[in-house]
Scaffold this active site. Structure first.
Site, PDB file in Angstrom:
ATOM      1  N   GLY A 165       6.339   8.513  -9.592  1.00 59.76           N
ATOM      2  CA  GLY A 165       5.673   8.897  -8.360  1.00 59.76           C
ATOM      3  C   GLY A 165       5.469   7.732  -7.435  1.00 59.76           C
ATOM      4  O   GLY A 165       5.881   6.594  -7.707  1.00 59.76           O
ATOM      5  N   ASN A 166       4.837   8.037  -6.346  1.00 58.74           N
ATOM      6  CA  ASN A 166       4.666   7.065  -5.288  1.00 58.74           C
ATOM      7  C   ASN A 166       3.380   7.438  -4.560  1.00 58.74           C
ATOM      8  O   ASN A 166       3.072   8.614  -4.415  1.00 58.74           O
ATOM      9  CB  ASN A 166       5.895   7.161  -4.357  1.00 58.74           C
ATOM     10  N   SER A 203       8.115   7.907  -0.550  1.00 55.97           N
ATOM     11  CA  SER A 203       7.870   8.156   0.875  1.00 55.97           C
ATOM     12  C   SER A 203       8.520   7.091   1.736  1.00 55.97           C
ATOM     13  O   SER A 203       8.686   5.943   1.319  1.00 55.97           O
ATOM     14  CB  SER A 203       6.364   8.142   1.135  1.00 55.97           C
ATOM     15  N   HIS A 204       8.894   7.471   2.930  1.00 51.43           N
ATOM     16  CA  HIS A 204       9.292   6.511   3.964  1.00 51.43           C
ATOM     17  C   HIS A 204       8.690   6.980   5.284  1.00 51.43           C
ATOM     18  O   HIS A 204       9.386   7.142   6.284  1.00 51.43           O
ATOM     19  CB  HIS A 204      10.819   6.371   4.034  1.00 51.43           C
ATOM     20  N   ASP A 224      16.271  -2.911  -8.502  1.00 47.21           N
ATOM     21  CA  ASP A 224      16.767  -2.856  -7.125  1.00 47.21           C
ATOM     22  C   ASP A 224      15.790  -3.587  -6.218  1.00 47.21           C
ATOM     23  O   ASP A 224      14.619  -3.750  -6.538  1.00 47.21           O
ATOM     24  CB  ASP A 224      16.987  -1.416  -6.671  1.00 47.21           C
ATOM     25  N   ASP A 281       5.457  12.823  -8.313  1.00 45.85           N
ATOM     26  CA  ASP A 281       4.547  13.155  -7.217  1.00 45.85           C
ATOM     27  C   ASP A 281       4.614  12.095  -6.126  1.00 45.85           C
ATOM     28  O   ASP A 281       4.849  10.926  -6.381  1.00 45.85           O
ATOM     29  CB  ASP A 281       3.106  13.340  -7.701  1.00 45.85           C
ATOM     30  N   HIS A 339       1.058  -0.752  -0.893  1.00 51.74           N
ATOM     31  CA  HIS A 339       2.313  -0.098  -1.248  1.00 51.74           C
ATOM     32  C   HIS A 339       2.824  -0.590  -2.602  1.00 51.74           C
ATOM     33  O   HIS A 339       3.320   0.177  -3.409  1.00 51.74           O
ATOM     34  CB  HIS A 339       3.334  -0.366  -0.144  1.00 51.74           C
ATOM     35  N   ARG A 374      18.788   4.383  -5.057  1.00 49.95           N
ATOM     36  CA  ARG A 374      18.904   3.114  -5.796  1.00 49.95           C
ATOM     37  C   ARG A 374      17.970   3.095  -7.001  1.00 49.95           C
ATOM     38  O   ARG A 374      18.321   2.605  -8.064  1.00 49.95           O
ATOM     39  CB  ARG A 374      18.588   1.951  -4.859  1.00 49.95           C
ATOM     40  N   HIS A 384       6.068   5.788   7.461  1.00 49.25           N
ATOM     41  CA  HIS A 384       5.878   4.947   8.637  1.00 49.25           C
ATOM     42  C   HIS A 384       7.195   4.523   9.270  1.00 49.25           C
ATOM     43  O   HIS A 384       7.359   4.654  10.482  1.00 49.25           O
ATOM     44  CB  HIS A 384       5.005   3.732   8.291  1.00 49.25           C
TER      45      HIS A 384
END
Lengths: 740, 228
Positions: A530-531, A94-95, A268, A493, A49, A116, A97
């Site tokens: 993105g993530n 994304s969150h 943050d 993205d 992550h 944030r 899980h």
């Protein structure tokens, strides 16, 4: 090091998600065995992550620059120039899980985290969007997850006070054990007042701001970097708990503090909390960081260095301040009722030193924590090409009339009103177009400019052909922005994929990324943030490859923004981009024929651009009364949505070719739009299109209380609207139980 | 008309209502913090904006009702001064004892944001005289706790005295059924105090002041106030 910490064993290393070779790399870097706190820190920094270790080498291939890009990937959010001295700051994250384990808090803190990221850069958030995918409607957990996620997104965003203006909701059994919750936030800042994470100056105070640190979310990022097994429910303590009220205060305090000139750097505390934020500030500024954890405001007593370094308690910030302005800064934070504590300083030795109760609990080389994180070129295999299905070979199981009614009432294509009415989409008073159209439009201040915003991806295309699917996701976002009359500027993205250690899943990732890059280049639509979310897999089964694209465009005059609704009777309905032919992987094939087969529609990026520019020019000239892109469900569904939105029917009489006509009505060929124009304009538009090399044909005329497709009985608008609006509320109400 | 907007921690529609007041009067109202103890001299109208004051923790409006500035607001109301509470502001007014009754969770337990029609039930007040009696106006709602409840004697008193300001209705002005978004008793969307100087309402007239954004039906309330 502390004697109270557990001894480092192979099992302990493994439980931190570090592979033996990764641990060996860390020991070599240190030249000794790490302490328990150090192991925790490196596990937080080197997980998938935070380190992007499986994706980094591929992400580098994406186009990230353009003359209007102020900041590309690598900061908290991307920044683009939108003129008039203003910048748009945005990102999607994304969150997944956490939201599966605890949907309300998981989704809420997903929204909180992305907000944030945006205001950390000095921007005031002006809009949120999201991209959600749930399991099959008949899966026993789906209703519970939909209810919790939607309430969680609303609960956070509504209280924080930013409108949630758009999104995407879909269902598929491949998300049964691993839903997707991607949240996007968009903010506005002065282009010359952007704040970054890079620390400067030796001996400057490092200040902790916001809420107190508790034991929630410890190892959240590590949890997000592994596949789910049967014990997913037991990971609930890794889910953070959100406090939107504290975040609202944090926003106001941060913006006030930034305006005071006290802030050198700001970061943050998101994934991996204090660890990641402190290391990033130091490493970016080529400085060491020394933290004294005794000064960290804690919610619970007896927290260890390990716990404090890994906590993912929400609504916290870390800043480096100008020493002479620290008192002003403290006064601002006290005024907002927030914690403020000097917890360390910048140093010149490039070490990351953490002290607790006077003892050094960690002493690590700060640059290497980030730079030396493992990077893998994981083996991957390309997804095999699927056969191209010929429409005449697909026998229609029902009339086109019935198929349309069934499609608009299907889980993926039905109205998402039940969802978006739980989000405050109107606060701030600038929502020109809210949820339900092609893209949302949010006015900038008193106008006339506005931002157009959308989130898109078609996972079933990506599954069948990752490269074309990646291209399509970008092209559809671009098209949705065009369809409201915006100039597409840049995208963020959110790459949701399965287990990168499986070559098939890695091949999907590599393929989608190639497609995204190709489309972004062809459309001048760079990726600025993105993530990556990998390991979206439960009990060995991966999700559909889902590269969610968040697109941002600029509308010069919001009064000219186009909407999908038919406006008045007697207008010409035109099809831009050619007739539908492609039923492979279409919603029609899946919902009406029960087949998930074939190659997805190819994306011709040259035609996409040409058709889009043609439509854009017509909107700008005020010559179109309604515009809608053609996507899931093809032409017929687009027409139905335009008619329902405008409460005005249309008679489609031209254009039906020989044969069943289901390819013409439901084909999902790309790069197409339905537009309406005053009847007197129609001939000129057709002529101009011909000159521009754009296929345009007249389909029919607006009017009446029914939508009539070629050769079919009219469908009353009332029936169409009922079909469109009923499925989701009925599904969420659940089976009616008899009460004895 | 001198207006002031109160900002509690967690208020979030203070900018929206300030914009509407500015549009109607040409003057930007001052925004006062919750921890002040006095209103600006010669304040005519105090506005408690929408939002989630103090996070709506404990109970909506319960903590805000006890904020330092509220003593000054109560004194202002006692003197007959105008006090307008919108959405969360309405909840604060009920908790502060300036209006009777209470706002409960919406009947279906979900937050709801949508355009909503209201019927003007009394157009002879300083808040409503720019509207016609029975006029149907379109405004926005955005709340999770808008279900107005009071004991039957109170409801009867409100009805008899013409203190029901607005009722939820459909586009044709018909009340009841699906036109009531939250289960509110008697479809009540807003009520007046005994002296008609305090108005609390759940909908957001301040979000309907722009032809590009839903329409301008909310302007009537601010126009009425400016003429008051």
């Amino acid at each position: 090091m502390s004697a109270a910490e557990p001894e480092i064993t192979d099992a302990l290393v493994a439980s931190h998600g570090l592979k033996p070779d990764e641990y060996a790399r860390f020991v070599a870097l240190l030249g000794r065995t790490p302490s328990f706190t150090e192991l925790g820190i490196v596990s937080a920094m080197w997980n998938e992550h935070c380190s992007y270790k499986s994706s980094r080498i591929h992400l580098r291939k994406l186009p990230t620059s353009a003359p209007w890009v102020i900041q590309g990937p690598g900061e908290n959010a991307g920044v683009i120039d939108i003129g008039d001295g203003l910048a748009c700051v945005f990102k999607m994250e994304s969150h997944n899980h956490p939201s599966f384990i605890e949907p309300y808090q998981g989704a809420g803190t997903g929204v909180g985290g992305i907000l944030r990221d945006v205001f950390t850069m000095g921007a005031r958030p002006v809009a949120c969007l999201n991209f959600l995918r749930f399991g099959a409607p008949d899966h026993p957990k789906t209703r519970h997850l939909v209810a919790g996620v939607v309430a969680g997104i609303g609960g956070y965003g509504n209280s924080f006070g930013v409108p949630t203006v758009g999104g995407s909701v879909g269902f598929h059994k491949r998300y049964d054990g691993n839903i997707l919750v991607n949240a996007m936030a968009v903010g506005i800042a002065r282009a010359d007042e952007i704040f970054y994470a890079k620390a400067t100056g030796v001996g400057n105070p490092i200040v902790y701001l916001g809420s107190k640190t508790g034991r929630d979310g410890i190892h959240g990022a590590t949890m997000a970097s592994a596949a789910f097994e049967a014990d997913a429910e037991e990971k609930r303590p890794t889910v953070q708990v959100g406090d939107p009220f504290a975040e609202k205060l944090l926003l106001e305090a941060c913006l006030e503090l930034m305006a005071s000139g006290a802030v050198i750097a700001i970061q943050d505390m998101g994934a991996a909390g204090l660890t990641s934020s402190a290391v990033e500030m130091g490493a970016k500024g080529d400085l060491g960081i020394e933290l004294d954890l005794d000064a960290v405001p804690c919610r619970e007593t007896g927290m260890t260095a390990y716990e404090m370094m890994l906590s993912e308690s929400q609504e916290r910030m870390l800043m480096v301040l100008h020493p002479e302005k620290a008192a002003i800064a403290e006064a601002i934070f006290r005024k907002w009722g927030l914690d403020f504590a000097a917890i360390g300083k910048t140093t010149d030795d490039l070490r990351f030193v953490v002290k607790r109760h006077g003892k050094v609990m960690a002493d690590l080389p700060i640059k290497e924590l980030g730079d030396q994180a493992p990077a893998y070129d994981r083996p991957w295999i390309a997804t095999p090409k699927q056969p191209i299905l010929s429409a005449p070979d697909i026998a229609p199981p029902m009339s086109n009339h019935d198929a349309l009614l069934k499609l608009v009432a299907s889980p993926d294509l039905c109205s998402k009103r039940w969802v978006y009415e739980q989000y405050d989409s109107l606060i701030l008073g600038n929502t020109i177009e809210g949820p339900g159209g092609d893209a949302a439009v949010v006015r900038l201040g008193d106008g006339p400019k506005g931002l157009a915003l959308t989130t898109d991806a078609t996972p079933r295309y990506c599954e069948a052909d990752p490269v074309e699917g990646g291209k399509q996701a970008v092209a559809e976002a671009w098209r949705n922005l065009i369809a409201v009359g915006a100039r597409p500027l840049a995208l963020t993205d959110n790459l949701n994929f399965g287990n990168p250690e499986k070559p098939e899943a890695m091949g999907q990732f590599v393929g989608c990324l190639a497609g995204i890059g190709e489309a972004a280049r062809a459309l001048d639509f760079p990726i600025v943030s993105g993530n990556v979310s990998l390991y979206n897999e439960t009990m060995g089964a991966g999700i559909l490859p889902t590269p969610a694209i968040g697109g941002v465009g600029l509308v010069d005059d919001v009064a000219k923004a186009a909407t999908i609704a038919f406006k008045s009777a007697g207008e010409a309905v035109l099809l831009v981009g050619g007739a539908g032919t492609w039923l492979g992987r279409s919603a029609y094939l899946e919902t009406i024929c029960g087949r998930e087969e074939g190659a997805p529609p190819p994306v011709d990026l040259v035609a996409e651009r040409r058709n889009g520019q043609f439509v854009f020019a017509l909107i700008r000239a005020g010559r179109l009364t309604a515009v809608h892109d053609i996507s899931d469900g093809g032409l017929a569904v687009a027409l139905a949505e335009m008619a329902v939105a405008g409460r005005l029917g249309a008679h489609i009489d031209a254009g039906a070719p020989d044969g069943a006509g289901h390819d013409f009505l439901f084909g999902e060929d790309q790069g197409r739009y339905v537009v309406a124009a005053q009847a007197a304009q129609a001939a000129a538009i057709v002529d101009e299109a011909k000159a521009a090399g754009v296929a345009v044909q007249r389909l029919g005329t607006t009017g009446g209380d029914a939508l009539t497709l070629p050769g079919e009985a009219p469908i009353l608008l009332a029936d169409l609207a009922t079909a469109f609006e009923s499925w989701l509320p009925a599904f969420m109400a659940g089976p009616q139980r008899e009460i004895a | 008309m001198r207006a002031a907007v109160i900002l509690f921690p967690g208020s979030n529609r203070e900018g929206d209502v300030a914009r509407a007041l500015h549009q109607a009067s040409g003057v930007r109202p001052p925004i006062l913090r919750h921890d002040e103890v006095d209103l600006p001299a010669r304040t005519d109208l105090v506005v408690l904006p929408g939002g989630f004051a103090y996070g709506d923790y404990l109970r909506c409006g319960a903590i805000a009702a006890r904020a330092p500035i509220m003593d000054a607001v109560r004194a202002h109301a006692r003197r007959g001064g105008l006090v307008l509470g919108v959405c969360n502001g309405f909840q604060v007014l009920c908790e502060a004892g300036l209006l009777p009754g209470i706002l409960m969770r919406n009947a279906d337990l979900r937050f709801i944001c949508r355009m909503q029609h209201l019927r003007v039930e009394n157009n002879r007040t300083r808040y409503s005289n720019a509207y016609a009696l029975g006029q149907v106006v379109k405004v926005a709602i955005a709340h999770g706790e808008g279900n107005y409840v009071a004991d039957s004697a109170t409801i009867e008193r409100l009805e008899d005295a013409g203190r029901v300001a607005f009722r939820y209705c459909d586009a044709a002005g018909k009340v009841g059924g699906l036109a009531n978004p939250n289960g509110s008793t008697h479809d009540i969307a807003g009520i007046y105090s005994e002296g008609f100087n305090v108005l609390g309402l759940m909908p957001h007239p301040e979000n309907l002041i722009d032809p590009l954004i839903g329409g301008v039906d909310g302007r009537g309330l601010f126009a009425s106030l400016m003429a008051a």
